[in-house]
Scaffold this motif. Structure first.
Motif, PDB file in Angstrom:
ATOM      1  N   PHE A 144      -7.603 -12.531  -1.867  1.00 44.08           N
ATOM      2  CA  PHE A 144      -6.650 -11.439  -1.680  1.00 44.08           C
ATOM      3  C   PHE A 144      -7.013 -10.697  -0.395  1.00 44.08           C
ATOM      4  O   PHE A 144      -8.108 -10.107  -0.299  1.00 44.08           O
ATOM      5  CB  PHE A 144      -6.687 -10.475  -2.870  1.00 44.08           C
ATOM      6  N   ILE A 145      -6.125 -10.736   0.588  1.00 45.61           N
ATOM      7  CA  ILE A 145      -6.303  -9.999   1.845  1.00 45.61           C
ATOM      8  C   ILE A 145      -5.388  -8.781   1.788  1.00 45.61           C
ATOM      9  O   ILE A 145      -4.155  -8.913   1.836  1.00 45.61           O
ATOM     10  CB  ILE A 145      -5.972 -10.880   3.065  1.00 45.61           C
ATOM     11  N   ILE A 146      -5.968  -7.611   1.656  1.00 49.38           N
ATOM     12  CA  ILE A 146      -5.193  -6.365   1.538  1.00 49.38           C
ATOM     13  C   ILE A 146      -5.338  -5.603   2.846  1.00 49.38           C
ATOM     14  O   ILE A 146      -6.405  -5.046   3.143  1.00 49.38           O
ATOM     15  CB  ILE A 146      -5.667  -5.511   0.350  1.00 49.38           C
ATOM     16  N   ASP A 147      -4.266  -5.595   3.636  1.00 50.88           N
ATOM     17  CA  ASP A 147      -4.290  -4.922   4.941  1.00 50.88           C
ATOM     18  C   ASP A 147      -3.905  -3.451   4.789  1.00 50.88           C
ATOM     19  O   ASP A 147      -3.094  -3.099   3.914  1.00 50.88           O
ATOM     20  CB  ASP A 147      -3.315  -5.618   5.892  1.00 50.88           C
ATOM     21  N   GLU A 148      -4.479  -2.608   5.647  1.00 52.34           N
ATOM     22  CA  GLU A 148      -4.264  -1.151   5.599  1.00 52.34           C
ATOM     23  C   GLU A 148      -4.509  -0.628   4.181  1.00 52.34           C
ATOM     24  O   GLU A 148      -3.704   0.118   3.609  1.00 52.34           O
ATOM     25  CB  GLU A 148      -2.846  -0.799   6.065  1.00 52.34           C
ATOM     26  N   VAL A 149      -5.665  -0.983   3.646  1.00 57.75           N
ATOM     27  CA  VAL A 149      -5.957  -0.671   2.255  1.00 57.75           C
ATOM     28  C   VAL A 149      -6.034   0.831   1.999  1.00 57.75           C
ATOM     29  O   VAL A 149      -5.854   1.291   0.855  1.00 57.75           O
ATOM     30  CB  VAL A 149      -7.269  -1.374   1.841  1.00 57.75           C
ATOM     31  N   HIS A 150      -6.262   1.635   3.044  1.00 63.98           N
ATOM     32  CA  HIS A 150      -6.340   3.092   2.843  1.00 63.98           C
ATOM     33  C   HIS A 150      -5.008   3.696   2.418  1.00 63.98           C
ATOM     34  O   HIS A 150      -4.950   4.852   1.984  1.00 63.98           O
ATOM     35  CB  HIS A 150      -6.817   3.765   4.133  1.00 63.98           C
ATOM     36  N   GLN A 151      -3.909   2.907   2.514  1.00 64.55           N
ATOM     37  CA  GLN A 151      -2.596   3.407   2.122  1.00 64.55           C
ATOM     38  C   GLN A 151      -2.391   3.385   0.609  1.00 64.55           C
ATOM     39  O   GLN A 151      -1.433   3.962   0.093  1.00 64.55           O
ATOM     40  CB  GLN A 151      -1.500   2.557   2.785  1.00 64.55           C
ATOM     41  N   LEU A 152      -3.248   2.721  -0.124  1.00 67.16           N
ATOM     42  CA  LEU A 152      -3.124   2.705  -1.584  1.00 67.16           C
ATOM     43  C   LEU A 152      -3.313   4.109  -2.153  1.00 67.16           C
ATOM     44  O   LEU A 152      -4.087   4.916  -1.626  1.00 67.16           O
ATOM     45  CB  LEU A 152      -4.160   1.763  -2.201  1.00 67.16           C
ATOM     46  N   THR A 153      -2.604   4.372  -3.234  1.00 66.15           N
ATOM     47  CA  THR A 153      -2.764   5.672  -3.888  1.00 66.15           C
ATOM     48  C   THR A 153      -4.088   5.714  -4.647  1.00 66.15           C
ATOM     49  O   THR A 153      -4.734   4.681  -4.890  1.00 66.15           O
ATOM     50  CB  THR A 153      -1.610   5.916  -4.864  1.00 66.15           C
ATOM     51  N   LYS A 154      -4.473   6.907  -5.027  1.00 65.90           N
ATOM     52  CA  LYS A 154      -5.732   7.072  -5.763  1.00 65.90           C
ATOM     53  C   LYS A 154      -5.683   6.330  -7.097  1.00 65.90           C
ATOM     54  O   LYS A 154      -6.680   5.700  -7.506  1.00 65.90           O
ATOM     55  CB  LYS A 154      -6.003   8.556  -5.979  1.00 65.90           C
ATOM     56  N   ASP A 155      -4.542   6.376  -7.759  1.00 61.25           N
ATOM     57  CA  ASP A 155      -4.421   5.671  -9.027  1.00 61.25           C
ATOM     58  C   ASP A 155      -4.524   4.156  -8.838  1.00 61.25           C
ATOM     59  O   ASP A 155      -5.116   3.454  -9.674  1.00 61.25           O
ATOM     60  CB  ASP A 155      -3.085   6.025  -9.693  1.00 61.25           C
ATOM     61  N   ALA A 156      -3.953   3.653  -7.741  1.00 66.16           N
ATOM     62  CA  ALA A 156      -4.038   2.217  -7.467  1.00 66.16           C
ATOM     63  C   ALA A 156      -5.484   1.804  -7.194  1.00 66.16           C
ATOM     64  O   ALA A 156      -5.949   0.748  -7.666  1.00 66.16           O
ATOM     65  CB  ALA A 156      -3.149   1.869  -6.284  1.00 66.16           C
ATOM     66  N   PHE A 157      -6.208   2.642  -6.443  1.00 67.35           N
ATOM     67  CA  PHE A 157      -7.625   2.366  -6.209  1.00 67.35           C
ATOM     68  C   PHE A 157      -8.393   2.309  -7.533  1.00 67.35           C
ATOM     69  O   PHE A 157      -9.191   1.394  -7.781  1.00 67.35           O
ATOM     70  CB  PHE A 157      -8.229   3.442  -5.308  1.00 67.35           C
ATOM     71  N   ASN A 158      -8.152   3.291  -8.378  1.00 66.47           N
ATOM     72  CA  ASN A 158      -8.876   3.349  -9.654  1.00 66.47           C
ATOM     73  C   ASN A 158      -8.534   2.166 -10.548  1.00 66.47           C
ATOM     74  O   ASN A 158      -9.380   1.708 -11.336  1.00 66.47           O
ATOM     75  CB  ASN A 158      -8.564   4.659 -10.369  1.00 66.47           C
ATOM     76  N   THR A 159      -7.323   1.653 -10.416  1.00 61.81           N
ATOM     77  CA  THR A 159      -6.935   0.491 -11.206  1.00 61.81           C
ATOM     78  C   THR A 159      -7.737  -0.746 -10.804  1.00 61.81           C
ATOM     79  O   THR A 159      -8.044  -1.612 -11.645  1.00 61.81           O
ATOM     80  CB  THR A 159      -5.426   0.211 -11.038  1.00 61.81           C
ATOM     81  N   LEU A 160      -8.093  -0.835  -9.524  1.00 59.84           N
ATOM     82  CA  LEU A 160      -8.804  -2.016  -9.016  1.00 59.84           C
ATOM     83  C   LEU A 160     -10.326  -1.913  -9.121  1.00 59.84           C
ATOM     84  O   LEU A 160     -11.034  -2.860  -8.782  1.00 59.84           O
ATOM     85  CB  LEU A 160      -8.433  -2.252  -7.549  1.00 59.84           C
TER      86      LEU A 160
END
Length: 503
Positions: free
Chosen positions: A126-142
């Motif tokens: 999984f290559i996730i570009d511009e990963v800082h754009q994820l929301t806080k909830d999305a980060f916590n999910t991963l």
């Protein structure tokens, strides 16, 4: 039959293997060794400015993990799996743009896909570009998936703003820093590109493009595409400067030289020329700062002085020059009149180059005062050795004094045995004078008198003119040479506040 679709330079010259990456040797070495030793992390975080090769490196790493019979940094680009990854058709290498897939639902989809093993490859990447754009909830999910993913899953996260990535995410990844690429490296790569494409380009033009790119290889290649569209098969420095509003290196050098030499007329003339040619004043300011910075470093290496700008300047003056340019950036960028703010900044810089630090003035005045006679009836000379006490000789005695930096000695009237004085300079000339020609009077100790008035005196006052006239001419000349100014006021000082320098 349709014509082949044109591809820009950034896509045609995109690196396909580790040995084609430019300017990121530390990244190549780290990943190559990890592949050879089979010590690969389950998650990587690529951090760096735009256009420095983060996504490209992620794709190369994906190919190294899946191409061939085993993981190998020296894979073949002709491998079918490599071809699918380059074309974006590989089902097991999933590229996600976090700017448009940033919600918690998108993160849940990633977590669910991790449960299924790869179809055609060894690893599902999984290559996730511009990963800082994820929301806080999305980060916590991963979080849990990033910490303990299945054995067949690898995560490669890329971002230009690492400070926006949650610390809990960063701690679960191996972080690799991509550095801005040096201008020399960018210019050399552009030279290889134009040579392969049959384009003639001046080295100065390629250097100017590298300077505009600001450390990004992709930016430099996009600029080169635009310049070729403008100039055709022959790229010149003039074309690059005119398209992007840059000042030439010679103009920046002339501007710095005018400021260093306090030539305000030439500085204003260059400002008018910049305005007439449509130059970007912020780019001119940035280039000027880089030149002054190089002069500061040169002054430090040379021991405190540098003529790098065309006139000798001390380190303190160069630092003040640079600080003046830096503090005026906001006024030029956001001011109502950028041109006026730019001109005022340069005129202030001229004054900074002429101003002397107060601590240096104090040291110079103290040194000058130490070389002056301490009493009205004494004469100071420099001697390479302290003068010993002598008794009255039967024959005349000659004292030979060499001019050098040495302790200072007072010759008093009691030394009547010295009948003749010889002074020898470096050229070997001997000057004989009879000691009787000198009157050495030893006055009594200074009497403390109360100050009649502490009122300062100014030019035009009778007492001011008399006091200045009574000063020894040597003292007035030395003060003028040291301070570079005339007397503007005088003030009486109590004698008990004066400190006689020690011998």
């Amino acid at each position: 039959m349709s014509e082949p679709v044109f591809q820009v330079i950034a896509r045609r010259w995109r690196p396909r293997r580790f040995d084609e990456l430019v300017g990121q040797e530390h990244i190549v070495r780290t990943l190559s060794n990890a592949l050879k030793t089979k010590q690969l992390a389950h998650a990587y975080l690529f951090v760096g400015p735009r256009g420095t090769g983060k996504t490209t490196t992620a794709r190369i790493l994906a190919k190294a993990l899946n191409c061939g019979k085993e993981t190998n940094p020296d894979f073949s680009v002709d491998d079918p799996v490599c071809q699918e990854i380059e074309q974006g058709n590989c089902l097991d290498v999933i590229e996600i743009d976090a700017a448009s897939n940033r919600s918690i639902d998108d993160a849940k989809k990633i977590r669910e896909e991790c449960q299924y093993p790869p179809v055609n490859c060894r690893f599902k990447i999984f290559i996730i570009d511009e990963v800082h754009q994820l929301t806080k909830d999305a980060f916590n999910t991963l979080l849990k998936t990033l910490e303990e993913p299945p054995a067949w899953v690898k995560f490669i996260l890329a971002t230009t703003e690492a400070d926006k990535v949650l610390p809990t995410i960063t701690s679960r990844c191996q972080r690799l820093e991509f550095h801005p690429i040096a201008e020399e490296v960018i210019a050399a790569q552009l030279a290889r590109i134009v040579k392969a494409d049959g384009v003639q380009a001046e080295p100065a033009a390629l250097n100017a493009i590298a300077r505009i790119a600001n450390g990004g290889m992709r930016d430099s290649q996009s600029i080169l595409d635009q310049v070729i569209s403008f100039s055709g098969k022959k790229v010149t420095e003039v074309d690059v400067l005119s398209i992007y509003g840059l000042a030439s290196a010679q103009q920046i050098s002339d501007l710095a030289k005018g400021i260093a030499q306090s030539d305000a007329k030439s500085v204003i003339a260059l400002c008018d020329k910049f305005h007439a040619e449509g130059r970007d004043l912020m780019r001119v300011m940035n280039d000027l700062q880089l030149l002054v910075r190089s002069a500061v470093l040169d002054a430090v290496k040379q021991g405190g002085n540098s003529a790098h700008l065309g006139a000798p300047l001390t380190t303190e003056k160069l630092v003040s020059f640079l600080e003046c340019l830096q503090t005026s950036e906001q006024g030029i960028r956001y001011g109502l009149s950028p041109r006026a703010n730019f001109e005022v900044t340069l005129l202030k810089a001229i004054e900074q180059c002429k101003t002397r630090p107060i601590d240096h003035l104090i040291k110079d005045v103290a040194a000058a005062a130490a070389r002056l006679p301490r009493e009205s009836g004494q004469k100071k000379i420099n001697s390479s050795q302290p003068t010993p006490a002598v008794e009255a000789p039967s024959e005349p005695v000659k004292v030979v004094v060499q001019e050098s930096v040495s302790p200072e000695v007072d010759i008093d009237e009691d030394q009547t045995s010295v009948t003749e004085l010889s002074v020898s300079d470096e050229a070997g000339i001997i000057i004989d004078e009879k000691i009787s020609d000198y009157k050495f009077e030893i006055p009594a100790g200074p009497a403390t008198r109360p100050v009649e008035s502490a009122k300062p005196l100014f030019p035009g006052d009778k007492d001011f003119d008399a006091a200045v006239k009574a000063m020894p001419q040597g003292l007035k000349d030395k003060l003028k040479e040291t301070l570079g100014a005339e007397f503007t006021s005088l003030r009486s000082v109590s004698a008990d506040k004066l400190h006689r320098p020690q011998s």
